[in-house]
Enzyme design. Structure first.
Site, PDB file in Angstrom:
ATOM      1  N   CYS A 113       0.936  -1.401   0.298  1.00 32.17           N
ATOM      2  CA  CYS A 113       0.001   0.134  -0.111  1.00 32.17           C
ATOM      3  C   CYS A 113       0.764   1.372  -0.114  1.00 32.17           C
ATOM      4  O   CYS A 113       0.473   2.357  -0.413  1.00 32.17           O
ATOM      5  CB  CYS A 113      -1.097  -0.067   1.251  1.00 32.17           C
ATOM      6  SG  CYS A 113      -1.997  -1.443   1.051  1.00 32.17           S
ATOM      7  N   HIS A 255      -3.399   7.179   2.528  1.00 35.49           N
ATOM      8  CA  HIS A 255      -3.908   5.642   1.816  1.00 35.49           C
ATOM      9  C   HIS A 255      -5.222   5.404   2.560  1.00 35.49           C
ATOM     10  O   HIS A 255      -5.500   5.360   3.627  1.00 35.49           O
ATOM     11  CB  HIS A 255      -2.668   4.776   2.531  1.00 35.49           C
ATOM     12  CG  HIS A 255      -3.288   3.607   2.323  1.00 35.49           C
ATOM     13  ND1 HIS A 255      -3.697   3.069   0.932  1.00 35.49           N
ATOM     14  CD2 HIS A 255      -3.286   2.376   2.830  1.00 35.49           C
ATOM     15  CE1 HIS A 255      -3.919   1.797   0.910  1.00 35.49           C
ATOM     16  NE2 HIS A 255      -3.840   1.209   2.242  1.00 35.49           N
ATOM     17  N   ASN A 285     -10.160   0.285  -0.734  1.00 32.10           N
ATOM     18  CA  ASN A 285      -8.679   0.225  -0.622  1.00 32.10           C
ATOM     19  C   ASN A 285      -8.144  -0.207  -1.744  1.00 32.10           C
ATOM     20  O   ASN A 285      -8.215  -1.349  -2.081  1.00 32.10           O
ATOM     21  CB  ASN A 285      -8.370  -0.278   0.757  1.00 32.10           C
ATOM     22  CG  ASN A 285      -6.831  -0.648   0.837  1.00 32.10           C
ATOM     23  OD1 ASN A 285      -6.127  -0.435   0.092  1.00 32.10           O
ATOM     24  ND2 ASN A 285      -6.618  -0.878   2.250  1.00 32.10           N
TER      25      ASN A 285
HETATM   26  O1  UT7 Z   1      -4.187  -1.143   3.279  1.00 28.67           O
HETATM   27  C1  UT7 Z   1      -3.082  -1.746   4.088  1.00 28.67           C
HETATM   28  C2  UT7 Z   1      -3.308  -1.392   5.541  1.00 28.67           C
HETATM   29  N1  UT7 Z   1      -4.623  -1.923   6.156  1.00 28.67           N
HETATM   30  C3  UT7 Z   1      -5.129  -1.303   6.976  1.00 28.67           C
HETATM   31  O2  UT7 Z   1      -4.652  -0.662   7.474  1.00 28.67           O
HETATM   32  C4  UT7 Z   1      -6.394  -1.923   7.418  1.00 28.67           C
HETATM   33  C5  UT7 Z   1      -6.338  -1.977   9.056  1.00 28.67           C
HETATM   34  N2  UT7 Z   1      -7.729  -2.718   9.483  1.00 28.67           N
HETATM   35  C6  UT7 Z   1      -8.813  -2.480   9.518  1.00 28.67           C
HETATM   36  O3  UT7 Z   1      -9.162  -1.419   8.753  1.00 28.67           O
HETATM   37  C7  UT7 Z   1      -9.988  -3.241  10.381  1.00 28.67           C
HETATM   38  O4  UT7 Z   1      -9.190  -3.933  11.343  1.00 28.67           O
HETATM   39  C8  UT7 Z   1     -10.814  -4.219   9.624  1.00 28.67           C
HETATM   40  C9  UT7 Z   1     -11.838  -3.501   8.545  1.00 28.67           C
HETATM   41  C10 UT7 Z   1      -9.707  -5.140   8.681  1.00 28.67           C
HETATM   42  C11 UT7 Z   1     -11.593  -4.802  10.467  1.00 28.67           C
HETATM   43  O5  UT7 Z   1     -12.487  -3.782  11.300  1.00 28.67           O
HETATM   44  P1  UT7 Z   1     -12.478  -4.175  12.868  1.00 28.67           P
HETATM   45  O6  UT7 Z   1     -13.267  -2.900  13.196  1.00 28.67           O
HETATM   46  O7  UT7 Z   1     -10.764  -4.088  13.297  1.00 28.67           O
HETATM   47  O8  UT7 Z   1     -13.144  -5.472  13.083  1.00 28.67           O
HETATM   48  P2  UT7 Z   1     -12.679  -6.746  13.888  1.00 28.67           P
HETATM   49  O9  UT7 Z   1     -11.665  -7.713  13.157  1.00 28.67           O
HETATM   50  O10 UT7 Z   1     -12.347  -6.245  15.233  1.00 28.67           O
HETATM   51  O11 UT7 Z   1     -14.013  -7.626  14.043  1.00 28.67           O
HETATM   52  C12 UT7 Z   1     -15.186  -7.095  14.536  1.00 28.67           C
HETATM   53  C13 UT7 Z   1     -16.265  -8.106  14.250  1.00 28.67           C
HETATM   54  C14 UT7 Z   1     -15.724  -9.452  14.631  1.00 28.67           C
HETATM   55  O12 UT7 Z   1     -16.932 -10.070  15.102  1.00 28.67           O
HETATM   56  P3  UT7 Z   1     -16.889 -10.639  16.701  1.00 28.67           P
HETATM   57  O13 UT7 Z   1     -15.718 -11.544  16.819  1.00 28.67           O
HETATM   58  O14 UT7 Z   1     -16.926  -9.435  17.545  1.00 28.67           O
HETATM   59  O15 UT7 Z   1     -18.106 -11.414  16.979  1.00 28.67           O
HETATM   60  C15 UT7 Z   1     -15.676 -10.013  13.047  1.00 28.67           C
HETATM   61  O16 UT7 Z   1     -15.602 -11.606  13.031  1.00 28.67           O
HETATM   62  O17 UT7 Z   1     -16.708  -7.954  13.033  1.00 28.67           O
HETATM   63  C16 UT7 Z   1     -16.623  -9.289  12.413  1.00 28.67           C
HETATM   64  N3  UT7 Z   1     -16.433  -9.121  10.971  1.00 28.67           N
HETATM   65  C17 UT7 Z   1     -17.442  -8.885  10.164  1.00 28.67           C
HETATM   66  N4  UT7 Z   1     -18.700  -8.999  10.268  1.00 28.67           N
HETATM   67  C18 UT7 Z   1     -19.638  -8.395   9.294  1.00 28.67           C
HETATM   68  C19 UT7 Z   1     -15.220  -9.082  10.345  1.00 28.67           C
HETATM   69  N5  UT7 Z   1     -15.510  -8.753   9.086  1.00 28.67           N
HETATM   70  C20 UT7 Z   1     -16.804  -8.714   8.873  1.00 28.67           C
HETATM   71  C21 UT7 Z   1     -17.569  -8.406   7.758  1.00 28.67           C
HETATM   72  N6  UT7 Z   1     -18.845  -8.410   7.848  1.00 28.67           N
HETATM   73  N7  UT7 Z   1     -17.113  -8.379   6.577  1.00 28.67           N
END
Ligand code: UT7
Length: 334
Positions: A113, A255, A285
């Site tokens: 990225c 980014h 992204n």
């Molecule tokens: O481009 C290179 C750099 N990349 C980045 O900077 C990305 C950095 N990370 C992020 O943007 C975020 O961590 C994500 C968007 C990838 C994830 O968001 P989050 O708020 O950190 O979600 P999480 O991983 O804490 O997951 C929260 C909940 C989980 O469920 P439980 O365990 O709380 O029941 C996940 O299983 O959301 C669930 N989840 C989803 N639910 C619906 C994860 N993906 C999805 C989804 N739809 N697509």
């Protein structure tokens, strides 16, 4: 920067026509529009059609940037991509040939990225060293081709697209001159953002790869934290190098990883969130392509105007990060 400066002389971008909505993805994955919008800010993204490749996107963006810069042929082409057409050779030579730029220096840069900023710094270096007076820097990603059909989290975040700029030799004080660049890396985070299979580490085993290892994986939480910290710190470094205060920045072109990340970076810098360019709602992204795509979109819709002071910052796999400062020039938009 001193001596021969690299000046942005043209810009172009391209996204493949196929629009994929959050509703479309919710038919394939256990997800919904509400989660994707609130956790990421993304509403739609563009995916390539079956059979298409990164070079197709790169040629479209590159040709527009060349036209925007007046059509003079560059002496080098730098292509930043995470998704080369093939593991070997690089994709840049084929892109150069398809653009009618036969026999120029052409090579790929791999910084995920942060790819565009690494490409920009490389292009500026080619100019500063006198290797050439003109460089086409393209960042292009067919990221959908490495997304796992079983990973809902990464599959809703990424999109395909390409952006490009032409750099020309010029004066450090003129609009468009790259004023300062900061680049960094931390290989201890190699596993946080990766495609495990397909390289020498896996191939030397002589065993076929596990299917899931052929796809992109990301450990979202630590990446989120690192992205905010590294982009903010790198931004401060560049501001210091160029002698700007935070109040001098008119536009933050970060980014487009996640709207929450963009806002957190702005907050850390004490920069009003309204100064951040945002197009991830429409294109998601696009990895290395996200900064030039954001620049091109903001220039086209008038949010980014000549004379504005622009701070670019990115973070990605490697881990890698970088920032750059430029006063936005008057460009022909094509
Ligand atoms: O481009 C290179 C750099 N990349 C980045 O900077 C990305 C950095 N990370 C992020 O943007 C975020 O961590 C994500 C968007 C990838 C994830 O968001 P989050 O708020 O950190 O979600 P999480 O991983 O804490 O997951 C929260 C909940 C989980 O469920 P439980 O365990 O709380 O029941 C996940 O299983 O959301 C669930 N989840 C989803 N639910 C619906 C994860 N993906 C999805 C989804 N739809 N697509």
């Amino acid at each position: 920067m001193t001596g021969r400066a690299a000046v942005i002389a043209g810009i172009g971008s391209w996204v493949p026509p196929r629009v994929v909505t959050n509703e479309d993805l919710s038919r394939q994955f256990d997800t919904d529009d509400e989660w994707i919008r609130t956790r990421t800010g993304i509403a739609t993204r563009h995916f390539v059609e079956p059979g298409a490749a990164t070079s197709d996107l790169a040629v479209e963006a590159g040709s527009r940037a060349l036209k925007s810069a007046g059509g003079q042929p560059p002496g080098a082409l730098v292509l930043a991509t995470t998704t080369p057409d093939r593991p070997c050779p690089g994709t840049a030579p084929e892109v150069a040939t398809r653009l009618g730029l036969d026999h120029i220096a052409a090579f790929d840069v791999s910084a995920v990225c942060t790819g565009f900023l690494y490409g920009l710094a490389t292009g500026a270096g080619l100019i500063a060293s006198g290797q050439t007076d003109r460089v086409l820097v393209i960042a292009a990603e067919a990221f959908s081709t490495i997304l796992s059909p079983t990973d809902r989290t990464t599959s809703v975040i990424f999109g395909d697209g390409a952006g490009a700029v032409v750099l020309r030799a010029g004066d450090p004080d003129e609009p468009g001159a790259l004023k300062a660049v900061d680049l960094g890396s931390d290989g201890s985070g190699v596993d946080l953002i990766t495609v495990r299979a397909g390289g020498s580490r896996q191939r030397s085993t002589g065993l076929p790869p596990a299917v899931e290892d052929t796809y992109f994986t990301m450990d979202g939480h630590p990446v989120f934290m690192q992205a905010v910290l590294r982009m903010a710190a790198s931004s401060r470094t560049v501001l210091q190098r160029v002698g700007w205060g935070v109040g001098d920045v008119d536009r933050l072109v970060g980014h487009q990883a996640n709207l929450r990340i963009l806002h957190a970076v702005a907050d850390q810098l004490k920069l009003p969130r309204e100064k951040a360019v945002v197009n991830l709602d429409r294109v998601a992204n696009t990895a290395g392509a996200s900064i030039p795509l954001a620049l091109a979109d903001a220039a086209a819709d008038g949010f980014l105007r000549p004379g504005q002071r622009v701070l670019m910052t990115a973070f990605g796999g490697g881990l890698t990060w970088g920032s750059a400062a430029v006063e936005w020039p008057a460009l022909d938009l094509v």
